[in-house]
Design an enzyme around this catalytic site. Structure first.
Site, PDB file in Angstrom:
ATOM      1  N   GLU A 429      29.840 -31.234 -29.416  1.00 58.34           N
ATOM      2  CA  GLU A 429      30.390 -30.978 -27.960  1.00 58.34           C
ATOM      3  C   GLU A 429      31.897 -30.818 -28.173  1.00 58.34           C
ATOM      4  OE1 GLU A 429      28.944 -30.438 -24.989  1.00 58.34           O
ATOM      5  OE2 GLU A 429      30.699 -30.788 -23.749  1.00 58.34           O
ATOM      6  N   ASP A 502      30.268 -38.378 -29.212  1.00 58.02           N
ATOM      7  CA  ASP A 502      30.932 -39.630 -29.393  1.00 58.02           C
ATOM      8  C   ASP A 502      30.098 -40.720 -29.049  1.00 58.02           C
ATOM      9  OD1 ASP A 502      33.116 -38.361 -30.104  1.00 58.02           O
ATOM     10  OD2 ASP A 502      33.870 -38.141 -28.198  1.00 58.02           O
ATOM     11  N   ASP A 504      30.728 -42.877 -27.119  1.00 62.67           N
ATOM     12  CA  ASP A 504      31.096 -43.492 -25.524  1.00 62.67           C
ATOM     13  C   ASP A 504      30.131 -43.285 -24.712  1.00 62.67           C
ATOM     14  OD1 ASP A 504      31.828 -41.018 -25.614  1.00 62.67           O
ATOM     15  OD2 ASP A 504      33.908 -41.291 -25.499  1.00 62.67           O
ATOM     16  N   ASP A 506      30.540 -40.755 -22.394  1.00 60.79           N
ATOM     17  CA  ASP A 506      30.387 -39.324 -22.224  1.00 60.79           C
ATOM     18  C   ASP A 506      29.452 -38.919 -23.276  1.00 60.79           C
ATOM     19  OD1 ASP A 506      31.997 -39.450 -19.910  1.00 60.79           O
ATOM     20  OD2 ASP A 506      33.750 -38.734 -20.915  1.00 60.79           O
TER      21      ASP A 506
END
Ligand code: 28G
Length: 644
Positions: A429, A502, A504, A506
């Site tokens: 992404e 990632d 995290d 998101d």
């Protein structure tokens, strides 16, 4: 003496049998991974269920014990203890020591051979460090014990008893299994399914492990008077049904019985689960074929005769199954299981039985419930219109790509290798992460596709929306295998499709969206094990010129101890940084930590439990807010790690 020789000969056969199972466990239970471990429980539970099928058993109790063993108890008749004529052994001993033998016959005359190969208790016994059996029958309690398939305690009368039934407790052999800790959720899901398939049967599961843990003992209990009707209600509980109640059809001929429960909801997802003798037939087979052809025919005829379907309109099988939740359960003697995973029902007489049942009883139902008939037909017509729109959109993209000399997406940094068995596609992404990945990869066999723009929530979208989606179409084209019913693994361009996001919130969100998309529209890619999640490290530790990475908190602490040699002063000088994102790693770092085949850890995505996977995606992506909130509150961690 003849008898003695007969006994010796069969004794040798027993030992050879047990040895064969221990030598090649995969041949008998498929795998020695955690799936194989759970399979042992299913085998024993299946025997108890066979007893329930005969109407002799009403409650099955499964306990995960603190010593790593599992016990299963039923309240059936108890395995017979009398000596058999041929072998001189008790039926109980035969059940636990002779391959392919045992209580695999339901009292009703159905041969309901459960489990992967229907091998039963003797295989479980062979693969267990120890097995203990108690049989409660005719006012007595009998006991017997085994170790790795061999008798360690002969069948003995251990006193009086007020109950009847069988109790089996076994500890899977750590010499055989890679993993010996049972997963509560997995067992629960399967036991719930069995409770749905056997209306009225009570199944309980109790976890007694870690008694210190305040959440223990944890337990779950299932009993559904409604059987597969309840199953459909349960699957649809987070969806919005378009009619009430669940439609239920049943019938039978000779030794075969068939039950169908179905209900349409307002989603676009087809959810058809079929079973033969309580075994999930994931590859389908004759019962599914009969159901599908009859459903298409009956609904088409109904639509025509009630002027809901116009003369120039035609319904396909997919149209009439859009938004359906259906359970199809057949029970028959001598079921033939075919296909790669032996989960495809081959008995052809079942096809005409199911077809006839749907033709007669569903037609009757629709005539008697015209409002339901209209709702279903209107939904099917909508699906047909959307399918036509999708066809046009697809042709448009085809024409466009035909003009384009390189039909592959412009953003794709492809690899040089053309043998799809050797290649990998990283889906990344965003731009900066895409840049690092391109710089860090081994371009001989690793391709990078950066994704752009706003993601479509595919849970609420039909195929036609996908064809016009600028974010997903490059992904579809790069993978090369098509989409929906046009999907074909033969055209797959990469062996591994790796989602790299990632670590995290998101990243987790985009990963969930992409997984939903793959699960709903490129499902075989997941089923055949081609989808992976890359694991970027969580921490980077620097001491002078030494750089180390850690993927978990525990690993970070271990590494810090190692780097400091246990000296707190040294430890305080080590720089520990939490990795912020893929984009902030340079190309070489990304290669070293996340992409290098020998250094990385990839998580393979599996949908072993299709019902559970479907549930997760429905809750996370669907439009009912309440269940989503509940789910996230309850399983905050697993929601984020649903890919593991
Ligand atoms: C608790 C965990 C797993 C079982 C029974 C009951 C019978 C049985 C089992 O018979 C031998 C072979 C076919 C008759 C059958 C009892 C008939 C009369 C049984 C279990 C003899 C096996 N009375 N319950 N096996 N059959 N429960 N639970 O394994 O011809 S296995």
């Amino acid at each position: 003496m003849r008898e003695e020789n007969g006994y010796d000969a069969s004794q040798i056969q027993v030992l050879e049998g047990m040895e064969a199972v221990r030598k090649r466990p995969g041949m008998y239970i498929g795998t020695t991974s955690i799936q194989g471990l759970h399979h042992l429980v299913y085998e024993i539970v299946d025997n108890a269920i066979d007893e329930a099928l005969g109407g002799f058993c009403h409650h099955i109790e499964v306990v995960l014990r603190d010593d790593g063993s599992v016990s299963v108890q039923d309240d059936g008749r108890g395995i017979p203890v009398g000596r058999q004529e041929q072998t001189g052994r008790s039926a109980a001993e035969v059940v636990f020591t002779v391959l392919h033998a045992g209580g695999k016959f339901g009292g009703s005359g159905y041969k309901v051979s459960g489990g992967l190969h229907g091998v039963g208790a003797s295989v479980v016994n062979a693969l267990s460090e120890w097995t203990r059996v108690r049989i409660f029958l005719e006012g007595r309690r009998y006991e017997m014990a085994f170790s790795r398939g061999e008798v360690t305690q002969e069948l003995t009368d251990a006193g009086s008893s007020e109950i009847s039934g069988t109790w089996v407790c076994f500890k899977p052999d750590p010499e055989i299994f890679e993993e010996t800790a049972f997963d509560f959720e997995t067992l629960q899901s399967r036991l719930r399914q069995q409770a749905f398939l056997n209306a009225g049967l009570r199944i309980t599961l109790t976890d007694e492990r870690d008694p210190e843990d305040e959440a223990r003992p944890r337990s779950a209990s299932f009993r559904y008077e409604g059987g597969i009707r309840s199953f459909v209600e349960w699957i649809n509980r987070n969806r919005t049904p378009i009619h009430e109640p669940v439609i239920y059809l049943s019938g039978g001929k000779d030794d075969t019985v068939c039950e169908i429960a179905l209900q349409y909801n307002d989603s676009y997802t087809e959810n058809l689960l079929s079973f033969a003798n309580n075994i999930a037939t994931t590859e389908g087979g004759m019962h599914e074929t009969g159901f599908k052809t009859a459903l298409t025919r009956v609904l088409s005829e109904y639509g025509r005769s009630h002027n809901i379907l116009k003369e120039d309109q035609k319904l396909s099988g997919e149209d009439v199954r859009e938004g359906i939740t259906a359970i199809l359960s057949v029970k028959l003697t001598d079921a033939q299981f075919e296909g790669q995973t032996k989960t495809k029902l081959g008995n052809s007489h079942v096809r005409s039985l199911v077809d006839g049942l749907v033709a007669e009883k569903l037609s009757d139902f629709l005539e008697e419930n015209p409002a339901v008939g209209r709702s279903i037909l209107e939904k099917s017509v909508q699906a047909a219109l959307a399918r036509e729109a999708a066809r046009k959109a697809r042709e448009l993209t085809r024409r466009k790509t035909a003009l384009d000399s390189a039909a592959l997406p412009g953003k794709l940094a492809d690899c040089h290798e053309t043998d799809p068995r050797l290649t990998e596609l990283f889906i990344v992404e965003g731009d900066s992460a895409g840049g690092s990945a391109k710089g860090g990869r081994d371009s001989r066999y690793q391709a990078i596709l950066p994704l752009w723009g706003k993601m479509l929530n595919v849970e609420k979208a039909r195929l036609d929306k996908i064809y016009s989606n600028e974010k997903l179409m490059p992904l579809v084209t790069a993978i090369g295998a098509g989409i929906g019913t046009e999907f074909s693994l033969e055209r797959l361009r990469y062996n591994k499709v790796i989602l790299m996001a990632d670590a995290d919130v998101d990243g987790s969100h985009i990963r969930t969206l992409l997984l939903t998309f793959l699960f709903r529209f490129l499902r075989p890619l997941i089923d055949e094990g081609h989808v992976y999640i890359a694991q970027p490290p969580l921490y980077k530790m620097t001491r002078g010129r030494q750089v180390r990475y850690a993927y978990t908190d525990a690993e970070r602490d271990r590494t810090l101890d190692e780097l400091s040699g246990g000296d707190p002063a040294v430890r305080s000088r080590i720089d520990v940084s939490r990795n912020k994102g893929l984009g902030e790693m340079d190309a070489e770092e990304l290669w070293e930590t996340t992409m290098h085949p020998e250094k990385r850890t990839l998580l393979q995505v599996t949908a072993e439990d299709a019902v559970a996977a479907d549930e997760i995606f429905t809750i996370l992506m669907g439009d009912k807010v309440e269940p989503r909130r509940e789910f996230i509150e309850k399983f905050a961690k697993s929601a984020i790690n649903l890919d593991v």
